[in-house]
Scaffold this active site. Sequence first.
Site, mmCIF file in Angstrom:
data_model
loop_
_atom_site.group_PDB
_atom_site.id
_atom_site.type_symbol
_atom_site.label_atom_id
_atom_site.label_comp_id
_atom_site.label_asym_id
_atom_site.label_seq_id
_atom_site.Cartn_x
_atom_site.Cartn_y
_atom_site.Cartn_z
ATOM 1 N N HIS A 1 54.209 -34.171 -25.927
ATOM 2 C CA HIS A 1 53.228 -35.447 -25.857
ATOM 3 C C HIS A 1 52.637 -36.545 -25.205
ATOM 4 O O HIS A 1 53.099 -37.236 -23.622
ATOM 5 C CB HIS A 1 53.374 -36.833 -27.052
ATOM 6 N N ASP B 1 59.375 -39.929 -20.857
ATOM 7 C CA ASP B 1 59.434 -39.781 -21.962
ATOM 8 C C ASP B 1 58.037 -40.449 -22.174
ATOM 9 O O ASP B 1 57.623 -41.050 -23.011
ATOM 10 C CB ASP B 1 59.742 -41.220 -23.287
ATOM 11 N N GLU C 1 52.860 -39.347 -30.345
ATOM 12 C CA GLU C 1 53.975 -39.085 -31.113
ATOM 13 C C GLU C 1 54.825 -40.495 -31.630
ATOM 14 O O GLU C 1 55.253 -40.599 -32.307
ATOM 15 C CB GLU C 1 55.136 -37.725 -29.845
ATOM 16 N N GLU C 2 54.634 -41.456 -30.284
ATOM 17 C CA GLU C 2 55.027 -42.456 -30.650
ATOM 18 C C GLU C 2 55.288 -43.327 -31.458
ATOM 19 O O GLU C 2 56.250 -43.930 -32.055
ATOM 20 C CB GLU C 2 55.228 -43.399 -29.208
ATOM 21 N N ASP D 1 61.022 -33.026 -24.306
ATOM 22 C CA ASP D 1 60.227 -34.193 -24.532
ATOM 23 C C ASP D 1 61.863 -34.769 -24.974
ATOM 24 O O ASP D 1 62.761 -36.119 -25.955
ATOM 25 C CB ASP D 1 59.607 -34.734 -26.565
ATOM 26 N N HIS E 1 61.821 -46.347 -24.052
ATOM 27 C CA HIS E 1 60.582 -46.955 -24.119
ATOM 28 C C HIS E 1 60.788 -48.043 -23.309
ATOM 29 O O HIS E 1 60.644 -49.450 -23.994
ATOM 30 C CB HIS E 1 61.299 -46.797 -26.100
#
Length: 457
Positions: free
Chosen positions: A280, A292, A326-327, A354, A424
């Site tokens: 992503h 990520d 995606e997130e 991922d 994140h």
Amino acid sequence: MRRSVLFVLLITSVLSFAQQEDEKQLRAIYDMALLNGKGYHWLDYLSNQIGGRLSGSLNAERAVKYTREQLDSLGLDKVWLQPVMVPKWVRGTPEIAYIETSPGLTTNVPVCALGGSVPTVASGIKAQVVEVQGLEELSKLGREKIEGKIVFYNRPMQADLIQTFEAYGGCVDQRYAGAMEAGKYGAVGVIVRSMNLRLDDYPHAGAMSYGDIPVTQRIPAAAISTNGAELLSGMLTLNPDLRFYLRQTCRQFDDVKSYNVIGEITGSERPEEVIVVGGHLDSWDLGDGAHDDGAGCVQSMEVLRLLKETGYKPKRTLRVVLFMNEENGLRGGNKYAEEAKARKEKHIFALESDAGGFTPRGFSLDGTDQQLELVRSWKPLFEPYLIHLFQKGYSGADISPLAGDEILLAGLLPDSQRYFDHHHAANDTFEHVNKRELQLGAATMASLVYLIDKYMK
């Protein structure tokens, strides 16, 4: 009898030749990745020249443009953009939070608004805190003990679980549904312990949901760093009446148009059968999204480049998809599957990366027992590269909408012990990605795609 012996010798000779051919192809893939890889260079640009790529942001637009240009430069048969509407949430000014033990006596703590959260009022909120270990404790406490307070979710990731994604799954519900549930009991806000196995000062973002609660009844939600959570919990033990202050200015806008970035090599024998590899393109905004999922995107781009550069001509159509959103919505994955179904495309295999750009260990496979046994039969080909995990399990969020009776789904499994140190958070940055590990992952993915294309019935 003699004819049977000759037949066995012939079959053995054919199998031996095929194995040697496969060993040679995998060696060529790994050599190309380690000696002339491009993924690390692509990731450098995505991370350091573009940065965090939150859905609907200018940086997400820049990432779409950049990756399309790079795919165009590879000489693929087709490169295009697939429009998709995505949410646009903006963090605003840096969040402020502190613990107040008595008037004028405060201690600042690191926090960040959770993705999709509403803001506080302009002056911020200040309230007493009630600490819980999970959603189930709310009903036991009831409205009397929660109303007017900030709920502090402090269930940590379970450190004795070797599979860190299992530990993540065991506590992420408090981040996703914490505000929705606490609001039902009259809470004025929530603070959630960051999903991180390490004690540090980085708050970790992530998606949250209010369900169908009206906007006017939604309460602000923020993550607190693990060190901050430990401090707050300890101070609550000493002073249950302390107050917590939070100010955040995040805002949700109307959906905007974005794109999945897609490139493909047309199959030479069965072009109607599609093999997908992807990651992503969006990320959270605190860091630059290197692990990520910038790593997964450049690895997926590398798969097509490595196979092309080593001279392999695929039987099936090989397609790389860089999914958007995606997130905080999975809009890109859902859109791709929706259009594939509308066009009646036949996908036989989809692979997603991922889980960070760390050392690859193997694959998690979601398919039939027969499909899994076929992949496991290739384990000896991967063992020289220290790839040994071929387990049944979860594949990836973006490819999950493609699930069906015939398709095999897979997720690359890197070593996950350091992944949630960065997930994140503001330290998900380029300098924490090791070039060799990243390229080993790309080669491992390309090797599996080659074997699937060659042998899957």
